[in-house]
Design an enzyme around this catalytic site. Structure first.
Site, PDB file in Angstrom:
ATOM      1  CB  CYS A   2      -0.867   0.036   1.237  1.00 24.79           C
ATOM      2  SG  CYS A   2      -1.912  -1.395   1.395  1.00 24.79           S
ATOM      3  NE  ARG A  28       4.605   1.950  -1.103  1.00 27.06           N
ATOM      4  CZ  ARG A  28       5.463   2.030  -0.084  1.00 27.06           C
ATOM      5  NH1 ARG A  28       6.593   2.648  -0.256  1.00 27.06           N
ATOM      6  NH2 ARG A  28       5.181   1.513   1.088  1.00 27.06           N
ATOM      7  CD1 TRP A  73       0.011  -5.683  -3.828  1.00 28.79           C
ATOM      8  CD2 TRP A  73       0.010  -6.655  -1.817  1.00 28.79           C
ATOM      9  NE1 TRP A  73       0.551  -6.949  -3.968  1.00 28.79           N
ATOM     10  CE2 TRP A  73       0.565  -7.567  -2.744  1.00 28.79           C
ATOM     11  CE3 TRP A  73      -0.095  -7.065  -0.481  1.00 28.79           C
ATOM     12  CZ2 TRP A  73       1.004  -8.832  -2.397  1.00 28.79           C
ATOM     13  CZ3 TRP A  73       0.353  -8.331  -0.136  1.00 28.79           C
ATOM     14  CH2 TRP A  73       0.894  -9.194  -1.097  1.00 28.79           C
ATOM     15  CG  ASN A  97       1.754   0.896   4.108  1.00 25.85           C
ATOM     16  OD1 ASN A  97       1.563  -0.318   4.014  1.00 25.85           O
ATOM     17  ND2 ASN A  97       2.928   1.451   3.868  1.00 25.85           N
ATOM     18  N   GLY A  98      -0.194  -1.029   6.307  1.00 29.12           N
ATOM     19  CA  GLY A  98       0.220  -1.872   7.433  1.00 29.12           C
ATOM     20  C   GLY A  98      -0.795  -2.967   7.667  1.00 29.12           C
ATOM     21  CD  GLU A 474      18.104 -11.921  -8.698  1.00 26.98           C
ATOM     22  OE1 GLU A 474      17.622 -12.542  -7.738  1.00 26.98           O
ATOM     23  OE2 GLU A 474      17.686 -10.797  -9.047  1.00 26.98           O
ATOM     24  CE  LYS A 478      14.764  -9.618 -10.957  1.00 31.84           C
ATOM     25  NZ  LYS A 478      15.467  -9.543  -9.693  1.00 31.84           N
ATOM     26  CD  GLU A 481      10.961 -10.480  -9.851  1.00 25.81           C
ATOM     27  OE1 GLU A 481      10.252 -10.005  -8.963  1.00 25.81           O
ATOM     28  OE2 GLU A 481      12.196 -10.416  -9.819  1.00 25.81           O
ATOM     29  CG  HIS A 497      20.452 -36.646  -6.773  1.00 20.68           C
ATOM     30  ND1 HIS A 497      20.945 -37.904  -6.499  1.00 20.68           N
ATOM     31  CD2 HIS A 497      21.548 -35.858  -6.960  1.00 20.68           C
ATOM     32  CE1 HIS A 497      22.263 -37.873  -6.476  1.00 20.68           C
ATOM     33  NE2 HIS A 497      22.657 -36.630  -6.763  1.00 20.68           N
ATOM     34  CE  LYS A 594      11.806  -1.815  -5.884  1.00 18.16           C
ATOM     35  NZ  LYS A 594      12.643  -2.817  -6.566  1.00 18.16           N
TER      36      LYS A 594
HETATM   37  C1  F6R Z   1      12.771  -9.585  -6.886  1.00 17.68           C
HETATM   38  C2  F6R Z   1      12.597  -8.661  -5.791  1.00 17.68           C
HETATM   39  C3  F6R Z   1      12.253  -9.223  -4.459  1.00 17.68           C
HETATM   40  C4  F6R Z   1      13.008  -8.459  -3.355  1.00 17.68           C
HETATM   41  C5  F6R Z   1      12.524  -8.919  -1.972  1.00 17.68           C
HETATM   42  C6  F6R Z   1      13.277  -8.239  -0.851  1.00 17.68           C
HETATM   43  O1  F6R Z   1      13.095  -8.904  -8.066  1.00 17.68           O
HETATM   44  O2  F6R Z   1      12.692  -7.487  -5.947  1.00 17.68           O
HETATM   45  O3  F6R Z   1      12.519 -10.583  -4.386  1.00 17.68           O
HETATM   46  O4  F6R Z   1      14.374  -8.670  -3.518  1.00 17.68           O
HETATM   47  O5  F6R Z   1      11.162  -8.657  -1.837  1.00 17.68           O
HETATM   48  O6  F6R Z   1      13.072  -6.858  -0.875  1.00 17.68           O
HETATM   49  P1  F6R Z   1      14.026  -5.880  -0.097  1.00 17.68           P
HETATM   50  O7  F6R Z   1      15.366  -5.979  -0.725  1.00 17.68           O
HETATM   51  O8  F6R Z   1      13.409  -4.525  -0.268  1.00 17.68           O
HETATM   52  O9  F6R Z   1      14.053  -6.325   1.325  1.00 17.68           O
END
Ligand code: F6R
Length: 599
Positions: A2, A28, A73, A97-98, A474, A478, A481, A497, A594
């Site tokens: 949010c 976000r 959200w 937010n929370g 990673e 990427k 997502e 395995h 985000k």
């Molecule tokens: C993937 C991504 C997430 C963040 C994760 C941690 O592209 O962005 O996996 O890495 O949510 O977020 P932070 O780094 O803000 O704690």
């Protein structure tokens, strides 16, 4: 998650400021949006599911004065107009937010007192609670200040009360909230990009502080309701950090910013004149064990760090996802460092893990991007990566900056422990100074041929060993997502395995192979999948010919401390262009947020 924005002032049109703020907060992640503002003596509320643009259509030219707005959200209650914020109960209209953990208990009590609820949200319960406390206290400030005595959970709140049409009230506890200042005009926001069009001057609210905004300016109160003088900070980035600057997506812009960001970070943490570490880079010499705790991509950088620490600095390094770490028994002591990594500095699980370590009196170090964020403020020590605003939901530039800083910490320790010589150290440091140019070269390569081979596939495997396994995690994250292709990563030696049964004719396997001592082992594993029909995309730092791959990406060979900064670029660009080819909403992938401020 949010986002909140609020405005009181005379310089700008209120609805315009709120819409600008909401658009800047879109990154976000959200599923509905709404706003509320005073029109003379009444509060008008508008909300809509979907994009902010849907809300924009509802807003007429009006003489709104004080206003609050929100992107939601969904957590409590599905994505509906009723559940979207703002929520009103009698005299109070709020955005939140929370998460309110005891909302059901509060709701039951308030229902008994006659309150009726329109939504399924925890937020509406807070609006009712505020109204109830206000009736008791007959004072808005006192009512807001009493929330902490009733509520378990986190909240940043923007509050309007019908009895005071000249004031916007706000409070925070464990959810971020800043106050923006532009002469007499003032703002509240979840983060700086929301107000950056108008001002870069801001104040960080602490837990349980309340702010009132009026046309005369702002006032901040502590929990004893005493007025507070607070430091006004200047956001160092400019508006371009929150704009696409000609790039089609923020993600692409941020991928291209990486060489510069890594270069700046290296300049900051090294003493270039002496070809040495700068004093800004702490020593980890006193620790016998490191616990790295993070989520998502930040967790993946922790895994690369583990390989470097164990291989070169010979320190046991345990890496765990924060959502697990926070609830398990941890075997740490005074010789352990708990190192948390977070771009946003607000990730709920990482913050909770940090607090757990602090409660147990274990030293904590945080690697963070957002200056002044909760994790940055609460850790014993913080190292910033200075990657600037990261807007795309999928992290790229913060990931690389974390890698660069973590690898420097490992290198410094290896040197301090005399596990590498001065000459070796200096030669590796020279590599840091030139890594940006190598990264740039990879940005300019063409990945179209690869993308054509994978964009319409349902499953893709990523494999590697050691650091390359961490990189494959990673790469897979990427891709999945942002392109929604099911991508899974495996330790190359582990496939046989079980998982190898999924390899069929033409199954795409992206194989990463850069570690000198594991090269032959990985090639054997690639041959295992190739001989079962896999279509292999081989990412390597050694340009050897062979019949065990179908496509090859060659990256320059460099020290293992730096290699991952090169490996990541093709992985990011393949994910980006695959998502683009599939018409995905790259900067705002579905269901993602985000900054994950709920557990
Ligand atoms: C993937 C991504 C997430 C963040 C994760 C941690 O592209 O962005 O996996 O890495 O949510 O977020 P932070 O780094 O803000 O704690």
């Amino acid at each position: 998650m949010c986002g909140i924005v609020g405005y009181v002032g005379e310089k700008h049109k209120t609805t315009e400021v709120l819409l600008t703020g909401l658009k800047a907060l879109e990154y976000r992640g959200y599923d509905s949006a709404g706003m509320a503002y005073f029109i003379e003596d009444t509060i008008k509320v508008s909300k809509e599911v979907g994009r902010v643009q849907n809300l924009e259509k509802l807003l007429q030219e009006e003489n709104a004065t004080i206003g609050i707005a929100h992107t939601r959200w969904a957590t409590h209650g599905e994505v509906t107009k009723e559940n979207a914020h703002p929520h009103t109960q009698n005299k109070f209209t709020i955005v939140h937010n929370g998460i309110i953990e005891n909302y059901q208990e509060l709701k039951d009590n308030l229902t008994k007192k006659g309150y009726l609820f329109q939504s399924k949200t925890d937020t509406e319960v807070l609006a009712a609670l505020l109204d109830f406390l206000y009736k008791k206290e007959n004072d808005i400030l006192k009512a807001i200040n009493q929330l902490k005595d009733y509520v378990d959970g986190s909240y940043a709140l923007g509050i309007l009360c019908l009895d005071d049409k000249d004031t916007l009230y706000a409070i925070r506890k464990d959810s971020p909230l800043i106050v923006g200042i532009e002469e007499k005009d003032s703002f509240i926001a979840s983060d700086v990009p929301a107000i950056l069009k108008y001002t870069n001057q801001y104040i960080l609210l602490e837990n349980n502080e309340i702010v009132t905004l009026s046309k005369q300016g702002y006032t901040i109160y502590n929990e004893k309701l005493e007025k507070q003088e607070k430091e006004v900070l200047t956001f160092e980035g400019d508006i371009t950090s929150a704009e696409k600057c000609g790039y089609e997506h923020f993600m692409l812009k941020e991928i291209y910013e990486q060489p510069e960001i890594v270069k700046n970070l290296v300049d900051y943490y090294l003493n270039l004149e002496n070809n040495d570490f700068s004093d800004r880079l702490p020593s980890l010499l006193k620790y016998k064990k490191i616990h790295v705790v993070a989520c998502g991509s930040a967790y993946h950088t922790g895994l690369v760090f583990k390989s470097l620490m164990e291989e070169y600095a010979e320190v046991e390094t345990i890496v765990e996802v924060a959502s697990e770490y926070r609830y398990k028994k941890n075997f740490y002591d005074q010789d352990t460092l708990v190192l948390v990594i977070s771009q946003s500095g607000e990730t709920a699980d990482t913050l909770a893990a940090l607090r757990k370590a602090k409660t147990d009196h274990i030293d904590t170090l945080a690697i963070v991007n957002v200056v002044g964020s909760s994790i940055a403020r609460e850790a014993d020590q913080v190292l910033y990566i200075y990657a600037g605003c990261e807007i795309a939901v999928a992290t790229t530039k913060a990931y690389s900056a974390q890698l660069a800083l973590l690898s420097l910490l490992a290198l410094k320790l290896a040197y301090e422990k005399k596990l590498i010589t001065k000459e070796q150290k200096q030669s590796i440091l020279q590599g840091y100074i030139h890594i940006d140019k190598k990264m740039k070269k990879l940005l300019n390569q063409d990945y179209e041929k690869i993308v054509k081979r994978i964009y319409n596939r349902q499953d893709i495997f990523f494999i590697g060993r050691g650091i390359d396994y961490s990189m494959s995690m990673e790469g897979a994250l990427k891709l999945k997502e942002i392109s929604y292709i099911n991508a899974v990563s495996y330790a190359a030696g582990e496939l046989k395995h079980g998982t190898i049964s999924l390899i069929e004719q033409n199954t795409p396997v992206i194989a990463i192979n850069t570690s000198e001592h594991l090269k032959e082992k990985t090639i054997s594993n690639i041959k295992e999948v190739k001989s079962r029909g896999a279509m292999v995309i081989y990412i390597t730092n050694e340009d050897i010919e062979g019949d065990f791959y179908d496509e090859k990406i060659v990256i320059e060979k460099t020290s293992m401390f730096l290699q991952s900064l090169l490996t990541i670029i093709p992985l990011q660009l393949i994910a980006y262009y695959t998502a683009k080819q599939n018409g995905c909403d790259i900067d705002k992938p579905k269901n993602l947020a985000k900054s994950v401020t709920v557990e």
